[in-house]
Design an enzyme around this catalytic site. Sequence first.
Site: not given
Length: 147
Positions: A77, A84-86
């Site tokens: 992620n 950041i994939c959040l």
Amino acid sequence: MALKRIHKELNDLARDPPAQCSAGPVGDDMFHWQATIMGPNDSPYQGGVFFLTIHFPTDYPFKPPKVAFTTRIYHPNINSNGSICLDILRSQWSPALTISKVLLSICSLLCDPNPDDPLVPEIARIYKTDREKYNRIAREWTQKYAM
């Protein structure tokens, strides 16, 4: 409004820092912070020290801060640019969230990657199909870039 809120968060962080994390302004610019996350003990990032940049928008907290890793990390992620994939940094952002909560969410992402919403599909594939290999490479990268 944004500056007042950022000052309040800085004071809260000083009073009650989140576990394994720290953050504060770079120089005099309250809208640009550096954060540190210690690699969680129950993860292949254990022992690593990871640096992140935080940029607050002028309409914070109504828009999310831009948070990115400056230390390289092997994670499905988090890509090579440190993005950041959040969800809480995108669609699920809420003005009730704080930098402290964001850093804790990133810590838990290190312990529990989300391979179903990857930024790096190849790492997600390895995470899903060969956890031992994933852990080994993540540990190697941690030793190489974060120690």
